[in-house]
Enzyme design. Structure first.
Site, PDB file in Angstrom:
ATOM      1  N   ASP A  82     -89.344  -3.088  48.472  1.00  0.00           N
ATOM      2  CA  ASP A  82     -88.122  -3.679  49.010  1.00  0.00           C
ATOM      3  C   ASP A  82     -88.093  -5.173  48.648  1.00  0.00           C
ATOM      4  OD1 ASP A  82     -85.763  -3.744  50.494  1.00  0.00           O
ATOM      5  OD2 ASP A  82     -86.796  -4.026  52.414  1.00  0.00           O
ATOM      6  N   HIS A  83     -86.981  -5.654  48.137  1.00  0.00           N
ATOM      7  CA  HIS A  83     -86.773  -7.080  47.834  1.00  0.00           C
ATOM      8  C   HIS A  83     -87.901  -7.727  47.021  1.00  0.00           C
ATOM      9  CE1 HIS A  83     -83.060  -7.556  50.117  1.00  0.00           C
ATOM     10  NE2 HIS A  83     -83.600  -6.769  51.020  1.00  0.00           N
ATOM     11  N   GLY A 232     -79.126  -4.064  55.011  1.00  0.00           N
ATOM     12  CA  GLY A 232     -78.692  -4.518  56.338  1.00  0.00           C
ATOM     13  C   GLY A 232     -77.910  -3.454  57.074  1.00  0.00           C
ATOM     14  N   SER A 233     -78.375  -2.198  56.984  1.00  0.00           N
ATOM     15  CA  SER A 233     -77.584  -1.078  57.506  1.00  0.00           C
ATOM     16  C   SER A 233     -78.047  -0.564  58.856  1.00  0.00           C
ATOM     17  CB  SER A 233     -77.573   0.059  56.486  1.00  0.00           C
ATOM     18  OG  SER A 233     -76.900  -0.363  55.318  1.00  0.00           O
ATOM     19  N   SER A 234     -78.802  -1.360  59.580  1.00  0.00           N
ATOM     20  CA  SER A 234     -79.117  -0.957  60.953  1.00  0.00           C
ATOM     21  C   SER A 234     -77.852  -0.995  61.798  1.00  0.00           C
ATOM     22  CB  SER A 234     -80.192  -1.870  61.556  1.00  0.00           C
ATOM     23  OG  SER A 234     -81.478  -1.449  61.123  1.00  0.00           O
ATOM     24  N   ASN A 274     -80.475   1.152  53.659  1.00  0.00           N
ATOM     25  CA  ASN A 274     -81.691   0.463  54.108  1.00  0.00           C
ATOM     26  C   ASN A 274     -81.683   0.191  55.606  1.00  0.00           C
ATOM     27  OD1 ASN A 274     -82.278   0.348  51.393  1.00  0.00           O
ATOM     28  ND2 ASN A 274     -82.738  -1.841  51.389  1.00  0.00           N
ATOM     29  N   ILE A 275     -82.727   0.672  56.284  1.00  0.00           N
ATOM     30  CA  ILE A 275     -82.813   0.547  57.739  1.00  0.00           C
ATOM     31  C   ILE A 275     -84.223   0.113  58.135  1.00  0.00           C
ATOM     32  CG2 ILE A 275     -82.671   1.794  59.941  1.00  0.00           C
ATOM     33  CD1 ILE A 275     -80.617   3.673  58.588  1.00  0.00           C
ATOM     34  N   ASP A 276     -84.325  -1.031  58.765  1.00  0.00           N
ATOM     35  CA  ASP A 276     -85.601  -1.510  59.297  1.00  0.00           C
ATOM     36  C   ASP A 276     -85.465  -1.898  60.778  1.00  0.00           C
ATOM     37  OD1 ASP A 276     -88.137  -2.506  59.701  1.00  0.00           O
ATOM     38  OD2 ASP A 276     -88.001  -4.131  58.239  1.00  0.00           O
ATOM     39  N   THR A 277     -84.468  -2.736  61.062  1.00  0.00           N
ATOM     40  CA  THR A 277     -84.307  -3.262  62.421  1.00  0.00           C
ATOM     41  C   THR A 277     -84.223  -2.165  63.488  1.00  0.00           C
ATOM     42  OG1 THR A 277     -83.274  -5.274  61.598  1.00  0.00           O
ATOM     43  CG2 THR A 277     -82.759  -4.657  63.868  1.00  0.00           C
TER      44      THR A 277
HETATM   45  P1  13P Z   1     -81.728  -4.057  58.666  1.00  0.00           P
HETATM   46  O1  13P Z   1     -82.296  -5.352  59.115  1.00  0.00           O
HETATM   47  O2  13P Z   1     -80.268  -3.922  59.005  1.00  0.00           O
HETATM   48  O3  13P Z   1     -82.494  -2.879  59.174  1.00  0.00           O
HETATM   49  O4  13P Z   1     -81.800  -4.024  57.065  1.00  0.00           O
HETATM   50  C1  13P Z   1     -82.981  -3.669  56.380  1.00  0.00           C
HETATM   51  C2  13P Z   1     -82.912  -3.931  54.905  1.00  0.00           C
HETATM   52  O5  13P Z   1     -81.882  -4.185  54.311  1.00  0.00           O
HETATM   53  C3  13P Z   1     -84.193  -3.877  54.184  1.00  0.00           C
HETATM   54  O6  13P Z   1     -84.038  -4.212  52.835  1.00  0.00           O
HETATM   55  O1  G3H Z   2     -85.428  -6.925  54.055  1.00  0.00           O
HETATM   56  C1  G3H Z   2     -85.809  -7.002  55.204  1.00  0.00           C
HETATM   57  C2  G3H Z   2     -86.711  -6.007  55.796  1.00  0.00           C
HETATM   58  O2  G3H Z   2     -86.332  -5.823  57.129  1.00  0.00           O
HETATM   59  C3  G3H Z   2     -88.179  -6.403  55.636  1.00  0.00           C
HETATM   60  O3  G3H Z   2     -88.558  -7.383  56.535  1.00  0.00           O
HETATM   61  O4  G3H Z   2     -89.981  -8.938  55.176  1.00  0.00           O
HETATM   62  O5  G3H Z   2     -90.140  -8.867  57.706  1.00  0.00           O
HETATM   63  O6  G3H Z   2     -91.041  -6.978  56.314  1.00  0.00           O
HETATM   64  P1  G3H Z   2     -90.009  -8.101  56.433  1.00  0.00           P
HETATM   65 ZN    ZN Z   3     -82.546  -5.651  52.426  1.00  0.00          ZN
HETATM   66 NA    NA Z   4     -84.741  -2.327  48.590  1.00  0.00          NA
END
Ligand code: 13P
Ligand code: G3H
Ligand code: ZN
Ligand code: NA
Length: 328
Positions: A82-83, A232-234, A274-277
């Protein structure tokens, strides 16, 4: 089995569904997400940020994901960077078993300064050439993630970048997207439509002024064969805010991306979501709840088991609503 992003998203496009990409940092997240994928009979993308790689270590991440694949032999799993911020990050990920990388050239290497178009094309094309030579897939990003309410660019950690951006930088241009995909040969394209990382995306339930889903429709019309990615799809659901705040948390009221807007995106070419939050909130909500309700408890498993159950329930819901379920 581990498969590439390209294989996974080609299948998703053929059958008209979207695939959630959940961030992982530890074993419990992996167990919960892949268990939910197995229950839903869904393919899944596990993605690790640079922060996740330094938290868990590359060797641990690779072995963990290999173990998850071995435990769930019928589930296609993509392990994605990711990123990625430069060629070195992307190549070291591939060397450690990642089947896909994101080269985020919308920002400079510091991942907070918006980059110009020529830099983005050059660095993404270079990563594509190197990754494709060894069979890995590439996600590029065009347009800077950030808030249409404040004009602030979104850094990876949910904080804001320096200076204000205008809508032309915060919304991906369809014609430029066509040029970008053709010149970089990326397998998937992350677009900007007003979302940002973290819990504080919108100060009100978003409408078309602050969550520009129409931009996705225009890009898909221009590039019907390109797999689109929403960052940013949370959804930052109210029940998770209530779980946290009901157990002593102090998160101010906030709004995320409604799941129905993501479903609309999936009808218009969005294939990776993409979902993390949301995953973080599901887990830490239960840490707080257990700590509050049973202050005598000190076995970490008693915190982690309900946290994993809440995370798995969230993942199952997304597999169902994105149409991923049944496609493993
Ligand atoms: P959220 O913070 O909305 O979950 O986005 C995660 C994301 O885009 C990770 O690359
Ligand atoms: O892109 C953002 C993701 O939520 C990853 O976050 O760099 O804190 O692991 P992080
Ligand atoms: Zn992202
Ligand atoms: Na990614």
């Amino acid at each position: 089995a581990l498969i590439t992003l390209r294989q996974l998203l080609d299948h998703a496009a053929e059958h008209g569904y979207g695939v959630p990409a959940f961030n992982i940092n530890n074993m419990e997240q992996g167990l919960a997400i892949v268990k939910a994928a197995a229950q839903a009979d869904a393919p899944v993308i596990l993605q690790a940020s640079r922060g996740a790689r330094s938290y868990a270590g590359d060797i641990m991440l690779r072995r963990m994901v290999e173990a998850l694949a071995e435990m769930n032999p019928t589930i296609p799993i993509c392990l994605h960077q990711d990123h990625g911020n430069n060629l070195g990050t992307c190549m070291s990920a591939i060397r450690h078993g990642f089947t896909s990388v994101m080269m985020d050239g919308s920002l400079l290497e510091d991942m907070k300064t918006p980059a110009d178009y020529d830099y983005n094309v050059a660095v993404t094309a270079k990563v594509s050439e190197a990754a494709h030579a060894v069979g890995a897939s590439v996600e590029g990003e065009l347009g800077v993630l950030g808030s249409l309410e404040t004009g602030e660019a979104a850094a990876e950690d949910g904080s804001g970048a320096e200076g204000k951006l205008d809508h032309s930088q915060l919304l991906t241009d369809p014609d430029q997207a066509a040029d970008f995909v053709q010149r970089t040969r990326c397998d998937a394209l992350a677009i900007a439509c007003g979302t940002s990382h973290g819990a504080y995306k919108f100060t009100r339930k978003p409408d078309g002024d602050i969550l520009a889903m129409h931009v996705i429709e225009a890009i898909h019309q221009r590039l019907p064969g390109t797999h689109l990615v929403m960052h940013g799809s949370s959804s930052v659901p109210q029940y998770l805010q209530d779980l946290i705040n009901g157990a002593g948390g102090e998160m101010p009221q906030t709004y995320g991306v409604p799941v129905e807007e993501i479903e609309r995106g999936i009808r218009h070419g969005v294939r990776k979501v993409n979902i993390d939050t949301d995953c973080r909130m599901a887990m830490t909500g239960h840490f707080r709840k257990v700590a509050r309700e049973r202050p005598q408890e000190f076995d970490p498993r008693k915190f982690l088991i309900p946290a994993m159950e809440e995370l798995a329930a969230l993942c199952r819901d997304r597999f169902e609503r994105f149409g991923t379920a049944g496609h493993a």
